[in-house]
Design a protein around this motif. Structure first.
Motif, PDB file in Angstrom:
ATOM      1  N   PHE A 119     104.481  95.565 -24.445  1.00  0.00           N
ATOM      2  CA  PHE A 119     103.528  95.592 -25.541  1.00  0.00           C
ATOM      3  C   PHE A 119     102.524  94.453 -25.348  1.00  0.00           C
ATOM      4  O   PHE A 119     102.877  93.384 -24.852  1.00  0.00           O
ATOM      5  N   ALA A 120     101.276  94.676 -25.749  1.00  0.00           N
ATOM      6  CA  ALA A 120     100.268  93.623 -25.717  1.00  0.00           C
ATOM      7  C   ALA A 120     100.326  92.838 -27.024  1.00  0.00           C
ATOM      8  O   ALA A 120     100.527  93.413 -28.093  1.00  0.00           O
ATOM      9  N   PHE A 121     100.126  91.525 -26.934  1.00  0.00           N
ATOM     10  CA  PHE A 121     100.144  90.675 -28.125  1.00  0.00           C
ATOM     11  C   PHE A 121      98.840  89.920 -28.347  1.00  0.00           C
ATOM     12  O   PHE A 121      98.599  89.413 -29.439  1.00  0.00           O
ATOM     13  N   SER A 122      98.007  89.830 -27.326  1.00  0.00           N
ATOM     14  CA  SER A 122      96.694  89.209 -27.488  1.00  0.00           C
ATOM     15  C   SER A 122      95.739  89.840 -26.482  1.00  0.00           C
ATOM     16  O   SER A 122      96.171  90.461 -25.508  1.00  0.00           O
ATOM     17  N   GLN A 123      94.445  89.676 -26.751  1.00  0.00           N
ATOM     18  CA  GLN A 123      93.434  90.323 -25.922  1.00  0.00           C
ATOM     19  C   GLN A 123      92.300  89.350 -25.590  1.00  0.00           C
ATOM     20  O   GLN A 123      92.060  88.387 -26.326  1.00  0.00           O
ATOM     21  N   ARG A 124      91.609  89.641 -24.478  1.00  0.00           N
ATOM     22  CA  ARG A 124      90.408  88.901 -24.105  1.00  0.00           C
ATOM     23  C   ARG A 124      89.381  89.932 -23.645  1.00  0.00           C
ATOM     24  O   ARG A 124      89.707  90.799 -22.843  1.00  0.00           O
ATOM     25  N   ALA A 125      88.177  89.855 -24.150  1.00  0.00           N
ATOM     26  CA  ALA A 125      87.137  90.782 -23.703  1.00  0.00           C
ATOM     27  C   ALA A 125      86.550  90.269 -22.394  1.00  0.00           C
ATOM     28  O   ALA A 125      86.271  89.073 -22.249  1.00  0.00           O
ATOM     29  N   ARG A 126      86.378  91.177 -21.420  1.00  0.00           N
ATOM     30  CA  ARG A 126      85.780  90.807 -20.131  1.00  0.00           C
ATOM     31  C   ARG A 126      84.324  91.236 -20.167  1.00  0.00           C
ATOM     32  O   ARG A 126      83.999  92.417 -20.036  1.00  0.00           O
ATOM     33  N   ILE A 127      83.449  90.245 -20.347  1.00  0.00           N
ATOM     34  CA  ILE A 127      82.056  90.556 -20.632  1.00  0.00           C
ATOM     35  C   ILE A 127      81.119  89.889 -19.624  1.00  0.00           C
ATOM     36  O   ILE A 127      81.564  89.205 -18.693  1.00  0.00           O
ATOM     37  N   LEU A 128      79.824  90.084 -19.821  1.00  0.00           N
ATOM     38  CA  LEU A 128      78.818  89.573 -18.898  1.00  0.00           C
ATOM     39  C   LEU A 128      78.093  88.374 -19.512  1.00  0.00           C
ATOM     40  O   LEU A 128      77.737  88.381 -20.694  1.00  0.00           O
ATOM     41  N   PHE A 129      77.888  87.352 -18.691  1.00  0.00           N
ATOM     42  CA  PHE A 129      77.144  86.162 -19.078  1.00  0.00           C
ATOM     43  C   PHE A 129      75.929  86.030 -18.163  1.00  0.00           C
ATOM     44  O   PHE A 129      75.955  86.500 -17.015  1.00  0.00           O
ATOM     45  N   TYR A 130      74.866  85.364 -18.650  1.00  0.00           N
ATOM     46  CA  TYR A 130      73.645  85.287 -17.852  1.00  0.00           C
ATOM     47  C   TYR A 130      72.838  84.048 -18.209  1.00  0.00           C
ATOM     48  O   TYR A 130      73.002  83.456 -19.289  1.00  0.00           O
ATOM     49  N   ASP A 131      71.970  83.667 -17.291  1.00  0.00           N
ATOM     50  CA  ASP A 131      71.062  82.543 -17.487  1.00  0.00           C
ATOM     51  C   ASP A 131      69.849  83.046 -18.269  1.00  0.00           C
ATOM     52  O   ASP A 131      69.068  83.863 -17.764  1.00  0.00           O
ATOM     53  N   LYS A 132      69.665  82.546 -19.460  1.00  0.00           N
ATOM     54  CA  LYS A 132      68.615  83.057 -20.336  1.00  0.00           C
ATOM     55  C   LYS A 132      67.211  82.732 -19.835  1.00  0.00           C
ATOM     56  O   LYS A 132      66.251  83.419 -20.204  1.00  0.00           O
ATOM     57  N   THR A 133      67.066  81.714 -18.987  1.00  0.00           N
ATOM     58  CA  THR A 133      65.737  81.376 -18.482  1.00  0.00           C
ATOM     59  C   THR A 133      65.346  82.212 -17.273  1.00  0.00           C
ATOM     60  O   THR A 133      64.153  82.398 -17.000  1.00  0.00           O
ATOM     61  N   ASP A 134      66.341  82.715 -16.546  1.00  0.00           N
ATOM     62  CA  ASP A 134      66.051  83.435 -15.304  1.00  0.00           C
ATOM     63  C   ASP A 134      66.206  84.950 -15.415  1.00  0.00           C
ATOM     64  O   ASP A 134      65.686  85.684 -14.567  1.00  0.00           O
ATOM     65  N   VAL A 135      66.924  85.422 -16.420  1.00  0.00           N
ATOM     66  CA  VAL A 135      67.192  86.862 -16.525  1.00  0.00           C
ATOM     67  C   VAL A 135      66.533  87.397 -17.794  1.00  0.00           C
ATOM     68  O   VAL A 135      67.048  87.229 -18.904  1.00  0.00           O
ATOM     69  N   ALA A 136      65.387  88.030 -17.618  1.00  0.00           N
ATOM     70  CA  ALA A 136      64.653  88.551 -18.775  1.00  0.00           C
ATOM     71  C   ALA A 136      65.310  89.795 -19.345  1.00  0.00           C
ATOM     72  O   ALA A 136      65.289  90.022 -20.560  1.00  0.00           O
ATOM     73  N   ASN A 137      65.887  90.610 -18.457  1.00  0.00           N
ATOM     74  CA  ASN A 137      66.535  91.852 -18.888  1.00  0.00           C
ATOM     75  C   ASN A 137      67.975  91.866 -18.387  1.00  0.00           C
ATOM     76  O   ASN A 137      68.271  92.436 -17.326  1.00  0.00           O
ATOM     77  N   PRO A 138      68.879  91.232 -19.123  1.00  0.00           N
ATOM     78  CA  PRO A 138      70.274  91.162 -18.673  1.00  0.00           C
ATOM     79  C   PRO A 138      70.924  92.540 -18.648  1.00  0.00           C
ATOM     80  O   PRO A 138      70.531  93.438 -19.414  1.00  0.00           O
ATOM     81  N   PRO A 139      71.887  92.760 -17.774  1.00  0.00           N
ATOM     82  CA  PRO A 139      72.578  94.053 -17.725  1.00  0.00           C
ATOM     83  C   PRO A 139      73.264  94.352 -19.059  1.00  0.00           C
ATOM     84  O   PRO A 139      73.892  93.481 -19.653  1.00  0.00           O
ATOM     85  N   GLN A 140      73.137  95.597 -19.486  1.00  0.00           N
ATOM     86  CA  GLN A 140      73.733  96.002 -20.764  1.00  0.00           C
ATOM     87  C   GLN A 140      75.022  96.805 -20.582  1.00  0.00           C
ATOM     88  O   GLN A 140      75.725  97.059 -21.553  1.00  0.00           O
TER      89      GLN A 140
END
Length: 339
Positions: A119-140
């Motif tokens: 059984f699972a008891f805790s979770q972590r979302a695996r998401i995307l992070f990006y540099d806000k100054t260099d990436v104008a259109n981050p992957p969605q």
């Protein structure tokens, strides 16, 4: 002689009958290495009188130890931080099915093994992070990582890492092997560097300018928000943005921490009581407040560092579907040259 064990689970009370001989100890094999888990163990002991004897180590080493010990293994509970090892332990006959109304009621069905061995008891979302100054259109979306516009920008973990394998297995379950093979081939072409280090290293890669986009579990970033990082300045941290991917379809991938009762548990009733305790509101709040994770039990409040990341749609794929596709995921990653 027997005595009842009663623990409060939010509004749920469970009762387990323990023999006097069984009511004293629990042998826990755990690959969770978080200091904040001490409160989980001490509170369980305070509530039940059951002493927890811990054997901690690498999950693969613990699995090998349980296998070598065989029927004489003292292990009562096996805890680890990923679906791959939970499924592997079950496949090797190291866990046993558990019938528990508390676990069935408290843990959503998609966060349980189909045969109730873990059984699972805790979770972590695996998401995307990006540099806000260099990436104008981050992957969605996760699929966006394959776009040519992100060439030379991505930092990510190795193909041998269980988070990478779990995530790829989930994609295969959703999209099929052929589509994910094409995706993996293209993502490799977009690497800023060869895969290396842990999730925090991927975030540090953004801060240092080595990469512009990275994938990480949320609890690593939430921990930095809460307590800082000696290699990321406040200004660099403020410049890191994040995206919960695929909010219009499959949702954000979730890694889990979970456990099961060992196949030859000498203290089986204690083991079940411990797993049930991990579903209590109190324990679930520890997972969030102490380790910046998402509770597995719906409705439990989030720690401020976790809540700061925002509301999102998680991928509610059945964990058993992920486990079934791990082998295919490893093959896809190897074929793509994902180091």
């Amino acid at each position: 002689m027997t005595r009842p064990l009663s623990l409060l689970l939010g509004s749920v009370v469970f009762l387990t009958t323990l023999t006097a001989a069984q009511a004293q100890e629990l042998n826990l094999y755990s690959s969770r290495h978080y200091d904040t888990d001490e409160r989980l163990y001490s509170d369980f002991t305070a509530a039940t009188g059951i002493t927890i004897n811990r054997i901690e180590g690498n999950a693969d080493e613990l699995i090998a130890r349980m296998q070598a010990e065989g029927a004489n293994s003292p292990a009562d509970v096996f805890l680890t931080v990923d679906t791959v090892r939970l499924a592997r332990a079950a496949e090797m006959g190291l866990l046993q099915p558990v019938e528990s109304d508390v676990l069935e009621t408290r843990i959503p069905s998609y966060l349980q093994d189909d045969s109730n061995q873990w059984f699972a008891f805790s979770q972590r979302a695996r998401i995307l992070f990006y540099d806000k100054t260099d990436v104008a259109n981050p992957p969605q979306t996760y699929q966006d990582l394959a776009k040519p516009e992100y060439a030379g920008q991505i930092c990510i973990r190795s193909a041998t890492n269980v988070y990478t394998q779990n995530f790829t297995a989930a994609l295969i379950a959703h999209l099929g092997v052929d589509a994910v093979q094409d995706w993996a081939n293209a993502v490799v072409e977009n690497f800023a560097r060869a895969p290396q280090g842990g999730d925090t290293d991927q975030l540090r890669g953004i801060a240092s300018g080595e990469c512009d986009i990275a994938m990480s579990n949320t609890y690593y970033f939430a921990r930095i928000l809460r307590q800082g990082d000696d290699q990321i300045t406040p200004d660099q941290l403020a410049n890191i943005g994040w995206v919960f991917p695929n909010q219009n379809d499959i949702g954000a991938h979730m890694n889990v921490s979970g456990g099961g009762v060992a196949a030859h548990a000498p203290n089986r009733e204690n083991a079940i009581a411990f797993l049930e305790y991990l579903t209590s509101d109190q324990a679930q709040q520890y997972f969030s407040a102490g380790n910046d994770e998402y509770p597995a039990v719906p409705g439990v409040g989030l720690a401020p560092s976790v809540a700061a990341l925002g509301i999102f749609r998680p991928d509610a794929i059945d964990l058993s579907d992920i486990a079934e596709n791990v082998g295919a995921a490893v093959e896809v990653l190897n074929t793509a040259g994902w180091e």
